[in-house]
Write an enzyme that holds these catalytic residues in place. Structure first.
Site, PDB file in Angstrom:
ATOM      1  N   GLU A 107      -0.608 115.980 111.992  1.00 41.26           N
ATOM      2  CA  GLU A 107      -0.300 116.171 110.584  1.00 41.26           C
ATOM      3  C   GLU A 107      -0.588 114.911 109.766  1.00 41.26           C
ATOM      4  OE1 GLU A 107       3.036 119.590 111.463  1.00 41.26           O
ATOM      5  OE2 GLU A 107       3.690 117.849 110.347  1.00 41.26           O
ATOM      6  N   CYS A 120      -0.124 109.283 104.533  1.00 40.47           N
ATOM      7  CA  CYS A 120       0.573 108.971 105.778  1.00 40.47           C
ATOM      8  C   CYS A 120      -0.252 109.550 106.931  1.00 40.47           C
ATOM      9  CB  CYS A 120       1.972 109.591 105.718  1.00 40.47           C
ATOM     10  SG  CYS A 120       2.948 109.281 107.184  1.00 40.47           S
ATOM     11  N   CYS A 127       3.851 111.443 120.896  1.00 41.62           N
ATOM     12  CA  CYS A 127       4.277 110.041 120.991  1.00 41.62           C
ATOM     13  C   CYS A 127       4.959 109.844 122.331  1.00 41.62           C
ATOM     14  CB  CYS A 127       5.258 109.724 119.856  1.00 41.62           C
ATOM     15  SG  CYS A 127       5.619 107.953 119.685  1.00 41.62           S
ATOM     16  N   CYS A 131      12.016 108.127 120.494  1.00 43.99           N
ATOM     17  CA  CYS A 131      13.119 107.734 119.598  1.00 43.99           C
ATOM     18  C   CYS A 131      13.982 108.981 119.366  1.00 43.99           C
ATOM     19  CB  CYS A 131      12.576 107.208 118.269  1.00 43.99           C
ATOM     20  SG  CYS A 131      11.557 105.738 118.468  1.00 43.99           S
ATOM     21  N   CYS A 134      13.689 111.302 116.047  1.00 41.18           N
ATOM     22  CA  CYS A 134      12.361 111.632 115.526  1.00 41.18           C
ATOM     23  C   CYS A 134      11.845 112.925 116.147  1.00 41.18           C
ATOM     24  CB  CYS A 134      11.391 110.487 115.826  1.00 41.18           C
ATOM     25  SG  CYS A 134       9.724 110.824 115.236  1.00 41.18           S
ATOM     26  N   GLY A 181       3.004 109.379 116.196  1.00 38.84           N
ATOM     27  CA  GLY A 181       2.510 108.403 117.170  1.00 38.84           C
ATOM     28  C   GLY A 181       2.913 106.975 116.893  1.00 38.84           C
ATOM     29  N   SER A 213       3.070 100.754 110.762  1.00 35.63           N
ATOM     30  CA  SER A 213       4.487 100.809 111.094  1.00 35.63           C
ATOM     31  C   SER A 213       4.642 100.917 112.612  1.00 35.63           C
ATOM     32  CB  SER A 213       5.123 102.017 110.413  1.00 35.63           C
ATOM     33  OG  SER A 213       6.478 102.131 110.777  1.00 35.63           O
ATOM     34  N   LEU A 236      13.393  99.235 112.551  1.00 34.60           N
ATOM     35  CA  LEU A 236      14.486  98.507 113.205  1.00 34.60           C
ATOM     36  C   LEU A 236      15.652  99.447 113.539  1.00 34.60           C
ATOM     37  CD1 LEU A 236      15.162  95.661 114.135  1.00 34.60           C
ATOM     38  CD2 LEU A 236      16.221  95.243 111.910  1.00 34.60           C
ATOM     39  N   CYS A 355       9.444 111.788 106.616  1.00 31.20           N
ATOM     40  CA  CYS A 355       9.424 110.881 107.772  1.00 31.20           C
ATOM     41  C   CYS A 355      10.099 111.536 108.961  1.00 31.20           C
ATOM     42  CB  CYS A 355      10.224 109.615 107.506  1.00 31.20           C
ATOM     43  SG  CYS A 355       9.623 108.636 106.172  1.00 31.20           S
TER      44      CYS A 355
HETATM   45  N1  SAH Z   1       5.907 104.897 115.619  1.00 31.96           N
HETATM   46  C1  SAH Z   1       5.870 104.243 114.357  1.00 31.96           C
HETATM   47  C2  SAH Z   1       5.377 105.095 113.198  1.00 31.96           C
HETATM   48  C3  SAH Z   1       5.870 106.520 113.086  1.00 31.96           C
HETATM   49  S1  SAH Z   1       7.441 106.865 112.422  1.00 31.96           S
HETATM   50  C4  SAH Z   1       7.239 103.665 114.044  1.00 31.96           C
HETATM   51  O1  SAH Z   1       8.170 103.908 114.789  1.00 31.96           O
HETATM   52  O2  SAH Z   1       7.362 102.941 113.078  1.00 31.96           O
HETATM   53  C5  SAH Z   1       7.475 106.425 110.753  1.00 31.96           C
HETATM   54  C6  SAH Z   1       8.885 106.106 110.269  1.00 31.96           C
HETATM   55  O3  SAH Z   1       9.702 107.269 110.150  1.00 31.96           O
HETATM   56  C7  SAH Z   1       9.596 105.183 111.235  1.00 31.96           C
HETATM   57  O4  SAH Z   1      10.318 104.203 110.571  1.00 31.96           O
HETATM   58  C8  SAH Z   1      10.517 106.158 111.922  1.00 31.96           C
HETATM   59  O5  SAH Z   1      11.547 105.508 112.550  1.00 31.96           O
HETATM   60  C9  SAH Z   1      10.946 107.045 110.785  1.00 31.96           C
HETATM   61  N2  SAH Z   1      11.566 108.302 111.227  1.00 31.96           N
HETATM   62  C10 SAH Z   1      11.366 108.950 112.387  1.00 31.96           C
HETATM   63  N3  SAH Z   1      12.116 110.065 112.443  1.00 31.96           N
HETATM   64  C11 SAH Z   1      12.796 110.128 111.284  1.00 31.96           C
HETATM   65  C12 SAH Z   1      13.706 111.094 110.743  1.00 31.96           C
HETATM   66  N4  SAH Z   1      14.034 112.195 111.395  1.00 31.96           N
HETATM   67  N5  SAH Z   1      14.207 110.849 109.513  1.00 31.96           N
HETATM   68  C13 SAH Z   1      13.842 109.754 108.817  1.00 31.96           C
HETATM   69  N6  SAH Z   1      12.973 108.830 109.279  1.00 31.96           N
HETATM   70  C14 SAH Z   1      12.457 109.010 110.502  1.00 31.96           C
END
Ligand code: SAH
Length: 385
Positions: A107, A120, A127, A131, A134, A181, A213, A236, A355
């Site tokens: 996407e 974006c 991935c 996390c 996510c 990713g 990022s 972070l 996000c």
């Molecule tokens: N892997 C990279 C880029 C992808 S995520 C990274 O971790 O930075 C892009 C951003 O969206 C990151 O800051 C991630 O932590 C955040 N994110 C992921 N899941 C989310 C969610 N459910 N709600 C809000 N932000 C989220």
């Protein structure tokens, strides 16, 4: 055809002996054309056709000789990702689901905001980082995207937004590697694609407006510092290792102290002279006043800006978004401590384009999806964070 093999190795641009010119950096294209016995100025002609005019048919490149056009058509192609779904949101955000070769889809999201238009972009099919908040993580992992597939998202969007007549490429003022990713786990292809984002013969976006990022791949941050000067954002999400270990499992490998040390090294040449830290706001988990104070003292040593991201829910998640009050209070503490802090507006959540909501269609090769679901069931059944 020596060159085809050489390029195939460098990002998988070739398929069945035909090389995809999309995704080749200017210097790669120079080498390729030199091998064909073509003059260097052909490179700028072809790149302008592709990236400025959005032309993907060699026959339409009218300032090339007929013989060269015919030769290119034989050995090369300009292959864009295929559209699966074009979804506009009520707030102007637009999400495209794009099919990559091998049947997976990813996407890409366009977020207009006044004069600024942010694209974006995804870097992997799925991935590997897992996390917990996510939704991409629930999809498992299939493979890295090639540089053609990464820059192809930008060209696709520019064309869809009206290139060349309406200059769709100009509508894209910023690119963030924040889609599906972990970009630093697909280092070479991401760096090549970002080169093309910044290259004048392609999109010509300044390095201040191209942001990578990362969840915190420390060696990747150091390598990035050496080869590219893009803006850096670090996810972070927690002010101490105990909590971060649980939200971002990669923290067990690269804990906060070495991560911030890499950020301090990066900052020396970073655009804006600072790092952006992203912090997802999870109700009752990382949004207490105490967390804000801890974060404040942690970031004293790093010139930084903090983006608070209200958690975006997705089906099956166990987390909830922090209340507006909690987010405001958290931001207030950071700002009072002198830290530039903003709350990111949630955009495109009606089309699952916000996000952490990007999932595409991932044919998981790690079988993690199953394991993940199992782990989730156990957590829901008993323990909590
Ligand atoms: N892997 C990279 C880029 C992808 S995520 C990274 O971790 O930075 C892009 C951003 O969206 C990151 O800051 C991630 O932590 C955040 N994110 C992921 N899941 C989310 C969610 N459910 N709600 C809000 N932000 C989220």
């Amino acid at each position: 055809m020596r060159f085809v093999h050489a390029h195939a190795k460098n990002g998988g641009a070739a398929e069945g002996g035909i090389i995809n010119l999309l995704g080749l950096t200017r210097s790669r294209l120079e080498t390729f054309f030199a091998e064909l016995g073509e003059k260097p100025f052909r490179v700028s002609q072809v790149m302008r056709w592709i990236y400025h005019e959005g032309v993907v048919d060699f026959q339409a490149m009218t300032n090339l000789s007929k013989a060269f056009r015919a030769r290119l058509a034989e050995i090369a192609e300009i292959r864009l990702p295929e559209l699966v779904l074009d979804q506009p949101s009520s707030d102007g955000t637009r999400k495209w689901v794009l099919r990559m070769s091998c049947g997976n889809s990813i996407e890409t999201v366009f977020i207009p905001d006044g004069d600024r238009g942010t694209l974006c972009v995804s870097s992997q099919v799925g991935c590997t980082l897992n996390c917990t908040f996510c939704s991409t993580a629930t999809q498992g992992f299939n493979r890295n995207l090639t540089s053609a597939e990464i820059i192809g998202q930008v060209l696709f969007a520019a064309r869809a937004l009206g290139l060349p007549r309406n200059r769709g490429d100009r509508l894209i003022t910023n690119v963030v590697m924040m889609g599906m990713g972990e970009p630093l786990m697909n280092f070479d292809n991401v760096v090549d694609a970002m080169d093309l984002m910044m290259e004048d013969l392609a999109f010509g976006i300044s390095r201040r407006r191209v942001t990578l990022s990362t969840a915190g791949v420390v060696p990747g941050i150091d390598r990035l510092r050496e080869v590219s000067g893009v803006s850096l954002a670090v996810s972070l999400h927690a002010p101490n290792d105990a909590l971060r270990d649980q939200l971002v499992p990669l923290n067990k490998k690269y804990p906060i102290a070495p991560l911030l040390a890499a950020c301090r090294r990066y900052i020396k040449d970073a655009p804006h002279g600072r790092i952006t830290f992203e912090y997802v706001m999870l109700d009752g988990i990382n949004d207490h006043e105490e967390h804000a104070r801890e974060l404040l003292s942690l970031l004293r040593s790093v010139p930084s800006k903090v983006n608070l991201i209200p958690f975006n829910p997705f089906p099956g998640t166990r987390w909830r978004r922090s209340s507006d009050k909690a987010i405001d209070r958290f931001r207030g503490i950071l700002q009072a401590g002198g830290l530039t802090t903003m709350t990111r507006k949630t955009r495109g959540d009606d089309i699952a384009a916000a996000c952490g909501q990007l999932v595409g269609e991932v044919n998981d090769r790690t079988r993690r999806q199953e394991k993940h679901r199992h782990a989730l069931e156990i957590q829901i059944a008993g323990t909590s964070l």
